[in-house]
Design a protein around this motif. Structure first.
Motif, PDB file in Angstrom:
ATOM      1  N   THR A 156      -9.101 -24.972  11.723  1.00 17.62           N
ATOM      2  CA  THR A 156      -9.616 -23.670  12.168  1.00 17.62           C
ATOM      3  C   THR A 156      -8.625 -22.968  13.078  1.00 17.62           C
ATOM      4  N   LYS A 157      -8.021 -23.729  13.990  1.00 16.18           N
ATOM      5  CA  LYS A 157      -7.060 -23.138  14.933  1.00 16.18           C
ATOM      6  C   LYS A 157      -5.849 -22.562  14.196  1.00 16.18           C
ATOM      7  N   GLN A 193      -3.872 -15.953  10.470  1.00 16.53           N
ATOM      8  CA  GLN A 193      -4.537 -14.667  10.248  1.00 16.53           C
ATOM      9  C   GLN A 193      -4.035 -13.609  11.235  1.00 16.53           C
ATOM     10  N   ALA A 194      -3.819 -14.025  12.473  1.00 17.51           N
ATOM     11  CA  ALA A 194      -3.330 -13.086  13.484  1.00 17.51           C
ATOM     12  C   ALA A 194      -1.876 -12.703  13.232  1.00 17.51           C
ATOM     13  N   ARG A 195      -1.072 -13.677  12.740  1.00 11.94           N
ATOM     14  CA  ARG A 195       0.348 -13.454  12.520  1.00 11.94           C
ATOM     15  C   ARG A 195       0.613 -12.656  11.254  1.00 11.94           C
ATOM     16  N   THR A 196      -0.138 -12.968  10.207  1.00 18.36           N
ATOM     17  CA  THR A 196       0.073 -12.333   8.904  1.00 18.36           C
ATOM     18  C   THR A 196      -1.265 -11.906   8.315  1.00 18.36           C
ATOM     19  N   PRO A 197      -1.835 -10.819   8.830  1.00 22.21           N
ATOM     20  CA  PRO A 197      -3.183 -10.396   8.405  1.00 22.21           C
ATOM     21  C   PRO A 197      -3.277 -10.037   6.924  1.00 22.21           C
ATOM     22  N   THR A 200      -4.331 -13.552   2.088  1.00 21.14           N
ATOM     23  CA  THR A 200      -5.713 -13.846   1.700  1.00 21.14           C
ATOM     24  C   THR A 200      -6.100 -15.229   2.203  1.00 21.14           C
ATOM     25  N   GLN A 201      -7.393 -15.501   2.178  1.00 22.58           N
ATOM     26  CA  GLN A 201      -7.870 -16.820   2.602  1.00 22.58           C
ATOM     27  C   GLN A 201      -7.262 -17.921   1.727  1.00 22.58           C
ATOM     28  N   ALA A 202      -7.181 -17.656   0.425  1.00 21.96           N
ATOM     29  CA  ALA A 202      -6.614 -18.654  -0.488  1.00 21.96           C
ATOM     30  C   ALA A 202      -5.145 -18.912  -0.180  1.00 21.96           C
ATOM     31  N   ALA A 203      -4.400 -17.848   0.128  1.00 28.42           N
ATOM     32  CA  ALA A 203      -2.977 -17.996   0.444  1.00 28.42           C
ATOM     33  C   ALA A 203      -2.783 -18.793   1.733  1.00 28.42           C
TER      34      ALA A 203
END
Length: 432
Positions: free
Chosen positions: A161-162, A168-172, A175-178
């Motif tokens: 999770t971390k 997500q913050a670095r590369t918004p 996608t979730q799959a990526a």
């Protein structure tokens, strides 16, 4: 059953338990039953009418005890210790009576706060770095999980999770799959960084692993399920050197620290790493103090929602034994393991297969795996002692773990004489 009968039956049960433990040495350590033995001995459905307490007690000896492996027998040398002590049993009784479900501070403040303090007590006994302690304003802290396996899974999910949130913050734009494709977990054949492996009680070098994890910004979880208890002794604390590099650390007081199962102690440097992964806040669980910063809701630190008042066991045991009493208990077991090691080394037919550091001795007959399998089969068929094997470098090895609270030098000596006698039988058969 009313309170009056409970008082009477409760005293009878305490007597039964005390008699069982005092007489356990006289019971066969391993049961002589076949799979499915129990079903024909009990009715196919629950009784419609209440039955007498005496009948239930009588059935314990007739139905249950014949199928029990007596883990607390002084002739039980298999697996690893499972902790048991009278103070812990008394605390378990109180835990059952209070019967709170401590998913939040408000659900029972003492349940939450005693656990936080007990985990700090235990952390200080291990000389854990300050970052792992809750204290009055620390960012870390401890939690009681059900098992080391559970603690490892919790650490893995928290780490995942971390990292996902960091990506997500670095590369918004990912996608979730990526993001999931980028995640990697590193392990050895023992799963995580391990202090006291199950097979032979070997130790990873945290001072080598730790700096690499820090440099690469990887979550490091350390599992010391069995060996962790020994770190309360100053002469074994060096085995924990490097724990300062860890994000989470776990060991089982329910193995070797006289606190009955289940009690698996887990610490994290940043408790928000756990709460960030497991936070669950439906309106019916909210309370007015949850954002005060003074308390924690342990449902955010674990997979289950509910939890028992397990810290009572730690509180009773730590107070009634004291640190010195617990250290003496650990040292006695280690002394007995070295006694067994010395007996094995005196017999040229046998070899020691791994360094004896704590309370486990790995040994075998010199010769084939089939020879050692035959020896183990004879040992466990005789049911005078109980051992289990492991594989070390493709060799079948017998594990002799000092386990019971009541084990003495005489039990170790008896076990060795028994093993020697059966080894002689096996070797004679091989020559024929």
């Amino acid at each position: 059953m009313n309170a009056s009968e409970f008082r009477r039956r409760g005293k009878e049960m305490v007597d039964y338990v005390a008699d069982y433990l005092e007489g356990i040495e006289g019971r066969p350590v391993y049961p002589d039953v076949e799979p499915g033995y129990l079903r024909p001995l009990i009715p196919t459905a629950a009784p419609q009418e209440p039955e007498a307490f005496e009948d239930i007690i009588n059935d314990i000896e007739k139905i249950i005890m014949p199928g029990v492996t007596h883990w607390h027998s002084p002739y039980f040398f298999a697996y690893f210790p499972t902790a048991s002590s009278y103070p812990a049993m008394l605390a378990d009784m109180l835990c059952g009576a209070i019967g709170c479900i401590g998913f939040s501070w408000a659900a029972s403040p003492a349940c939450t706060e005693l656990e936080t303090v007990m985990m700090d007590w235990l952390g200080k006994m291990l000389q854990l770095p300050e970052a792992f302690l809750a204290g009055k304003a620390g960012e870390g802290g401890g939690v009681i999980q059900g098992s080391a396996s559970e603690a490892t899974l919790v650490a893995l999910l928290a780490a995942r999770t971390k990292v996902i949130r960091q990506l997500q913050a670095r590369t918004p734009e990912l996608t979730q799959a990526a993001i999931m494709e980028k995640l990697v977990a590193y392990s050895s054949d023992q799963v995580v960084a391990t202090l006291g492996t199950t097979s032979c009680c070997s130790f990873d070098n945290l001072l080598e692993v730790g700096p690499i994890c820090k440099k690469e910004d990887m979550w490091l979880h350390i599992d010391a399920a069995y060996a962790g208890s020994a770190f309360i002794c100053p002469e074994f604390r060096h085995l924990l050197n490097g724990v300062e590099f860890a994000d989470s650390f776990n060991f089982n007081p329910h193995k070797w620290l006289l606190v009955n199962f289940d009690c698996s102690a887990m610490w994290v440097k940043k408790r928000t790493d756990l709460t960030g992964a497991f936070k669950l806040d439906p309106v019916y669980l909210k309370h007015s103090h949850q954002d005060s910063g003074l308390i924690t809701d342990y449902r955010h630190w674990q997979i289950p929602l509910g939890r028992r008042f397990r810290s009572l066991k730690m509180w009773f045991v730590f107070r009634m034994y004291g640190v010195k009493g617990l250290q003496a208990y650990i040292r006695k077991h280690i002394h007995l393991a070295h006694k067994f090691e010395s007996l094995v080394r005196q017999d040229s037919r046998f070899e020691i297969c791994a360094e004896v550091t704590l309370g486990l001795v790995c040994f075998r007959l010199k010769g084939s795996n089939q020879l050692n399998e035959a020896l183990l089969q004879r040992i466990n068929s005789a049911k005078k002692i109980h051992l289990v094997p492991c594989h070390l470098r493709d060799k079948i090895v017998l594990r002799f773990a000092v386990c019971a609270r009541t084990v003495e030098s005489a039990h170790v000596q008896f076990a060795w004489e028994h093993i020697k006698e059966l080894a002689g039988d096996v070797l004679r058969v091989e020559k024929e």
